[in-house]
Design a protein around this motif. Structure first.
Motif, PDB file in Angstrom:
ATOM      1  N   ASP A 269       0.803  -1.235   0.000  1.00  0.00           N
ATOM      2  CA  ASP A 269       0.000   0.000   0.000  1.00  0.00           C
ATOM      3  C   ASP A 269       0.830   1.276   0.000  1.00  0.00           C
ATOM      4  N   THR A 270       2.046   1.224   0.538  1.00  0.00           N
ATOM      5  CA  THR A 270       2.754   2.486   0.774  1.00  0.00           C
ATOM      6  C   THR A 270       4.114   2.622   0.112  1.00  0.00           C
ATOM      7  N   SER A 271       4.668   1.548  -0.398  1.00  0.00           N
ATOM      8  CA  SER A 271       6.034   1.622  -0.918  1.00  0.00           C
ATOM      9  C   SER A 271       6.117   2.451  -2.194  1.00  0.00           C
ATOM     10  N   GLY A 272       7.182   3.221  -2.271  1.00  0.00           N
ATOM     11  CA  GLY A 272       7.493   3.961  -3.483  1.00  0.00           C
ATOM     12  C   GLY A 272       8.580   3.280  -4.298  1.00  0.00           C
ATOM     13  N   ASP A 273       9.072   2.148  -3.808  1.00  0.00           N
ATOM     14  CA  ASP A 273      10.109   1.413  -4.521  1.00  0.00           C
ATOM     15  C   ASP A 273       9.552   0.901  -5.857  1.00  0.00           C
ATOM     16  N   PRO A 274      10.246   1.163  -6.964  1.00  0.00           N
ATOM     17  CA  PRO A 274       9.728   0.758  -8.276  1.00  0.00           C
ATOM     18  C   PRO A 274       9.505  -0.751  -8.403  1.00  0.00           C
ATOM     19  N   GLY A 275      10.391  -1.545  -7.832  1.00  0.00           N
ATOM     20  CA  GLY A 275      10.215  -2.991  -7.891  1.00  0.00           C
ATOM     21  C   GLY A 275       9.000  -3.463  -7.123  1.00  0.00           C
ATOM     22  N   VAL A 276       8.807  -2.903  -5.948  1.00  0.00           N
ATOM     23  CA  VAL A 276       7.625  -3.246  -5.152  1.00  0.00           C
ATOM     24  C   VAL A 276       6.371  -2.763  -5.868  1.00  0.00           C
ATOM     25  N   ARG A 277       6.410  -1.556  -6.396  1.00  0.00           N
ATOM     26  CA  ARG A 277       5.241  -1.016  -7.110  1.00  0.00           C
ATOM     27  C   ARG A 277       4.873  -1.907  -8.302  1.00  0.00           C
ATOM     28  N   ALA A 278       5.888  -2.442  -8.995  1.00  0.00           N
ATOM     29  CA  ALA A 278       5.626  -3.298 -10.156  1.00  0.00           C
ATOM     30  C   ALA A 278       4.910  -4.583  -9.754  1.00  0.00           C
ATOM     31  N   PHE A 279       5.143  -5.044  -8.533  1.00  0.00           N
ATOM     32  CA  PHE A 279       4.530  -6.294  -8.075  1.00  0.00           C
ATOM     33  C   PHE A 279       3.519  -6.064  -6.951  1.00  0.00           C
ATOM     34  N   ARG A 280       3.033  -4.832  -6.837  1.00  0.00           N
ATOM     35  CA  ARG A 280       2.100  -4.477  -5.773  1.00  0.00           C
ATOM     36  C   ARG A 280       0.899  -5.402  -5.710  1.00  0.00           C
ATOM     37  N   LYS A 281       0.299  -5.697  -6.847  1.00  0.00           N
ATOM     38  CA  LYS A 281      -0.903  -6.539  -6.874  1.00  0.00           C
ATOM     39  C   LYS A 281      -0.596  -7.947  -6.359  1.00  0.00           C
ATOM     40  N   ALA A 282       0.526  -8.521  -6.785  1.00  0.00           N
ATOM     41  CA  ALA A 282       0.899  -9.855  -6.320  1.00  0.00           C
ATOM     42  C   ALA A 282       1.212  -9.845  -4.826  1.00  0.00           C
ATOM     43  N   ILE A 283       1.938  -8.831  -4.362  1.00  0.00           N
ATOM     44  CA  ILE A 283       2.272  -8.737  -2.936  1.00  0.00           C
ATOM     45  C   ILE A 283       0.992  -8.623  -2.111  1.00  0.00           C
ATOM     46  N   ALA A 284       0.059  -7.785  -2.543  1.00  0.00           N
ATOM     47  CA  ALA A 284      -1.216  -7.639  -1.834  1.00  0.00           C
ATOM     48  C   ALA A 284      -1.997  -8.955  -1.843  1.00  0.00           C
ATOM     49  N   PHE A 285      -1.967  -9.679  -2.957  1.00  0.00           N
ATOM     50  CA  PHE A 285      -2.660 -10.966  -3.051  1.00  0.00           C
ATOM     51  C   PHE A 285      -2.083 -11.954  -2.042  1.00  0.00           C
ATOM     52  N   TYR A 286      -0.762 -12.074  -2.014  1.00  0.00           N
ATOM     53  CA  TYR A 286      -0.146 -13.026  -1.101  1.00  0.00           C
ATOM     54  C   TYR A 286      -0.220 -12.584   0.357  1.00  0.00           C
ATOM     55  N   ALA A 287      -0.361 -11.308   0.585  1.00  0.00           N
ATOM     56  CA  ALA A 287      -0.567 -10.842   1.956  1.00  0.00           C
ATOM     57  C   ALA A 287      -1.843 -11.445   2.532  1.00  0.00           C
ATOM     58  N   GLU A 288      -2.829 -11.668   1.680  1.00  0.00           N
ATOM     59  CA  GLU A 288      -4.097 -12.269   2.111  1.00  0.00           C
ATOM     60  C   GLU A 288      -3.963 -13.770   2.347  1.00  0.00           C
ATOM     61  N   ASP A 289      -3.114 -14.434   1.575  1.00  0.00           N
ATOM     62  CA  ASP A 289      -2.995 -15.891   1.655  1.00  0.00           C
ATOM     63  C   ASP A 289      -1.545 -16.290   1.405  1.00  0.00           C
ATOM     64  N   LEU A 290      -0.700 -15.984   2.349  1.00  0.00           N
ATOM     65  CA  LEU A 290       0.735 -16.174   2.213  1.00  0.00           C
ATOM     66  C   LEU A 290       1.134 -17.639   2.017  1.00  0.00           C
ATOM     67  N   ASP A 291       0.346 -18.553   2.517  1.00  0.00           N
ATOM     68  CA  ASP A 291       0.689 -19.963   2.445  1.00  0.00           C
ATOM     69  C   ASP A 291       0.109 -20.657   1.213  1.00  0.00           C
ATOM     70  N   ARG A 292      -0.497 -19.894   0.338  1.00  0.00           N
ATOM     71  CA  ARG A 292      -1.128 -20.453  -0.854  1.00  0.00           C
ATOM     72  C   ARG A 292      -0.079 -21.128  -1.731  1.00  0.00           C
ATOM     73  N   VAL A 293      -0.406 -22.337  -2.175  1.00  0.00           N
ATOM     74  CA  VAL A 293       0.443 -23.094  -3.081  1.00  0.00           C
ATOM     75  C   VAL A 293      -0.404 -23.495  -4.276  1.00  0.00           C
ATOM     76  N   GLU A 294       0.072 -23.177  -5.472  1.00  0.00           N
ATOM     77  CA  GLU A 294      -0.620 -23.568  -6.695  1.00  0.00           C
ATOM     78  C   GLU A 294      -0.241 -25.011  -7.036  1.00  0.00           C
ATOM     79  N   THR A 295      -1.204 -25.788  -7.394  1.00  0.00           N
ATOM     80  CA  THR A 295      -0.949 -27.196  -7.713  1.00  0.00           C
ATOM     81  C   THR A 295      -1.318 -27.510  -9.168  1.00  0.00           C
ATOM     82  N   GLY A 296      -1.422 -26.465  -9.995  1.00  0.00           N
ATOM     83  CA  GLY A 296      -1.801 -26.662 -11.409  1.00  0.00           C
ATOM     84  C   GLY A 296      -0.658 -27.202 -12.221  1.00  0.00           C
ATOM     85  N   ASP A 297      -0.954 -27.452 -13.522  1.00  0.00           N
ATOM     86  CA  ASP A 297       0.050 -28.009 -14.459  1.00  0.00           C
ATOM     87  C   ASP A 297       1.117 -27.053 -14.798  1.00  0.00           C
TER      88      ASP A 297
END
Length: 176
Positions: free
Chosen positions: A148-176
């Motif tokens: 939500d608050t970082s101004g770091d370009p790398g963090v900003r580029a992955f903000r959506k993914a970071i926010a997603f995993y913040a909700e479910d940090l232990d999520r493991v994908e088991t797809g192909d």
């Protein structure tokens, strides 16, 4: 009988302001001495108690700061928003440093309830939760704050993914 102490008289307010200036100028020991003298006369004043606690904290005297923070918190309704915030943050972080983790979590949670979304309270609460073994909650809060608050370009580029995993940090994908 009122539970709120009367306001400090003008001469005591002047002494309080002078002690705060001493602390701000780096003379925390002189500030602490003056604040302790004032606290002896006005033991229930929440603003004075907060400043006295702060002076102890600055000097690394966390255990001695606790009763002053607790007095300030008990009268926090009489404080301005900035000082109320400081009381929650100071007392919560002091409890944590002293190993009083459950009290730290409770105090910092109350602080966040009073100051929703505050970054400093969020960080100190995450540390206290880590100390209680609530690692998932701690990491989730920090990742959310970072996204939500970082101004770091790398963090900003992955903000959506970071926010997603913040909700479910232990999520493991088991797809192909």
């Amino acid at each position: 009988m009122s539970s709120t102490p009367p306001p400090l008289p003008p001469h005591a307010l002047d002494r309080l302001r002078a002690a705060v200036r001493l602390r701000e100028a780096g003379d925390a020991e002189s500030a602490r001495s003056e604040l302790l003298a004032l606290s002896g006369t006005y033991p229930r004043d929440p603003g004075l108690a907060y400043q006295t606690a702060w002076a102890h904290d600055v000097l690394g005297r966390e255990a001695a700061a606790v009763p002053f923070y607790e007095t300030a918190l008990a009268g926090a309704d009489a404080l301005g928003a900035e000082d109320r915030h400081g009381v929650y943050l100071g007392l919560g972080s002091t409890y944590r440093v002293l190993g009083r983790y459950a009290e730290a979590v409770a105090t910092l949670e109350a602080g966040l309830a009073a100051h929703p979304g505050d970054g400093a309270l969020t960080v100190f609460l995450a540390m206290a939760r880590h100390n209680t073994g609530a690692h998932h909650e701690a990491m989730s809060a920090l990742l959310t704050l970072l996204a939500d608050t970082s101004g770091d370009p790398g963090v900003r580029a992955f903000r959506k993914a970071i926010a997603f995993y913040a909700e479910d940090l232990d999520r493991v994908e088991t797809g192909d």
